[in-house]
Scaffold this motif. Structure first.
Motif, PDB file in Angstrom:
ATOM      1  N   VAL A 129       7.565 -20.225  -0.358  1.00 15.53           N
ATOM      2  CA  VAL A 129       8.565 -19.205  -0.653  1.00 15.53           C
ATOM      3  C   VAL A 129       8.492 -18.157   0.454  1.00 15.53           C
ATOM      4  O   VAL A 129       7.398 -17.749   0.856  1.00 15.53           O
ATOM      5  CB  VAL A 129       8.291 -18.541  -2.028  1.00 15.53           C
ATOM      6  CG1 VAL A 129       9.310 -17.452  -2.330  1.00 15.53           C
ATOM      7  CG2 VAL A 129       8.276 -19.583  -3.145  1.00 15.53           C
ATOM      8  N   THR A 130       9.646 -17.736   0.940  1.00 21.43           N
ATOM      9  CA  THR A 130       9.674 -16.673   1.946  1.00 21.43           C
ATOM     10  C   THR A 130       9.415 -15.327   1.258  1.00 21.43           C
ATOM     11  O   THR A 130       9.740 -15.152   0.077  1.00 21.43           O
ATOM     12  CB  THR A 130      11.012 -16.640   2.697  1.00 21.43           C
ATOM     13  OG1 THR A 130      12.068 -16.501   1.743  1.00 21.43           O
ATOM     14  CG2 THR A 130      11.207 -17.908   3.523  1.00 21.43           C
ATOM     15  N   PRO A 131       8.825 -14.370   1.991  1.00 16.85           N
ATOM     16  CA  PRO A 131       8.461 -13.089   1.378  1.00 16.85           C
ATOM     17  C   PRO A 131       9.617 -12.318   0.753  1.00 16.85           C
ATOM     18  O   PRO A 131       9.407 -11.558  -0.192  1.00 16.85           O
ATOM     19  CB  PRO A 131       7.854 -12.300   2.548  1.00 16.85           C
ATOM     20  CG  PRO A 131       7.340 -13.343   3.471  1.00 16.85           C
ATOM     21  CD  PRO A 131       8.329 -14.482   3.368  1.00 16.85           C
ATOM     22  N   ASP A 132      10.844 -12.526   1.225  1.00 19.40           N
ATOM     23  CA  ASP A 132      11.970 -11.770   0.662  1.00 19.40           C
ATOM     24  C   ASP A 132      12.608 -12.446  -0.552  1.00 19.40           C
ATOM     25  O   ASP A 132      13.515 -11.903  -1.160  1.00 19.40           O
ATOM     26  CB  ASP A 132      13.035 -11.518   1.733  1.00 19.40           C
ATOM     27  CG  ASP A 132      13.849 -12.756   2.069  1.00 19.40           C
ATOM     28  OD1 ASP A 132      13.359 -13.888   1.846  1.00 19.40           O
ATOM     29  OD2 ASP A 132      14.978 -12.595   2.565  1.00 19.40           O
ATOM     30  N   ASN A 133      12.137 -13.606  -0.937  1.00 18.92           N
ATOM     31  CA  ASN A 133      12.775 -14.373  -2.009  1.00 18.92           C
ATOM     32  C   ASN A 133      12.130 -14.034  -3.358  1.00 18.92           C
ATOM     33  O   ASN A 133      11.353 -14.804  -3.915  1.00 18.92           O
ATOM     34  CB  ASN A 133      12.680 -15.865  -1.710  1.00 18.92           C
ATOM     35  CG  ASN A 133      13.560 -16.690  -2.615  1.00 18.92           C
ATOM     36  OD1 ASN A 133      13.963 -16.244  -3.683  1.00 18.92           O
ATOM     37  ND2 ASN A 133      13.846 -17.907  -2.191  1.00 18.92           N
ATOM     38  N   LYS A 134      12.454 -12.870  -3.858  1.00 20.12           N
ATOM     39  CA  LYS A 134      11.855 -12.365  -5.100  1.00 20.12           C
ATOM     40  C   LYS A 134      12.226 -13.218  -6.315  1.00 20.12           C
ATOM     41  O   LYS A 134      11.424 -13.377  -7.234  1.00 20.12           O
ATOM     42  CB  LYS A 134      12.256 -10.907  -5.338  1.00 20.12           C
ATOM     43  CG  LYS A 134      11.840  -9.981  -4.209  1.00 20.12           C
ATOM     44  CD  LYS A 134      10.349 -10.052  -3.932  1.00 20.12           C
ATOM     45  CE  LYS A 134       9.942  -9.128  -2.801  1.00 20.12           C
ATOM     46  NZ  LYS A 134       8.629  -9.438  -2.260  1.00 20.12           N
TER      47      LYS A 134
END
Length: 182
Positions: A129-134
């Motif tokens: 998961v990318t860090p911005d994908n909350k």
């Protein structure tokens, strides 16, 4: 998994709940073009070639789920069993058509796949998961919580691992050990 902003529920959906009249099944070869279309239309997933989605539906159908509404694909989860860790299932992509978002469909597909793979003896689920994908973070966290599993996070791929620039780092989420759904 490239970023996709998915709606996430705070509770595990009841499998008999009919918030969406959608059937969850293993994909067939004929689903490949629709999976490609859903990924392309998401505007956030890394879109693979149409050939790869057809191949995925042929070779990895037993580790994937397609959601169908009225016979037409409206979402999917693709994944595979890691060759070097046969107790571990890796979630490759999760996507839901725009018209079906916000109804917990991504989580329902993940639960269906988790149940199927746990029954086959797989003890761990992984995804990046990318860090911005909350939204994806929340979905995987709720999946782990609802199953009483640990969730660990650690960096896996840094931006420099991706040619062309512009790709965020990917954090490995590892959930398990998996047991019976609660």
């Amino acid at each position: 998994m490239a970023p996709q902003h998915l709606e996430s529920q705070t509770r595990r959906p009841d499998p008999d709940e009919t918030t969406v009249d959608v059937q969850l099944q293993e994909p067939s070869l004929t689903d490949g073009p629709e999976l490609w279309r859903i990924a392309r239309d998401s505007k956030v997933l890394d879109v693979n070639s149409p050939y790869s989605y057809a191949l995925w539906c042929r070779d990895f159908a037993d580790t994937s789920v397609v959601a169908r509404d009225g016979g037409r694909a409206c979402g999917f989860v693709t994944g595979y069993v890691r060759p070097s860790r046969p107790d571990t299932f890796f979630v490759w992509q999760v996507a839901v058509d725009q018209a079906h978002r916000g109804q917990g469909l991504a989580r329902r597909m993940l639960d269906r796949l988790g149940d199927r793979l746990t029954a086959r003896g797989h003890r761990y689920m992984e995804a990046t998961v990318t860090p911005d994908n909350k939204a994806s973070e929340a979905m995987f966290a709720s999946f782990a919580r609802d199953r009483g599993c640990a969730l660990t996070r650690e960096p896996l791929f840094e931006a420099e691992h991706f040619p062309g620039g512009g790709h965020e780092p990917e954090v490995l989420f590892r959930i398990g050990p998996l047991g019976a759904a609660t």
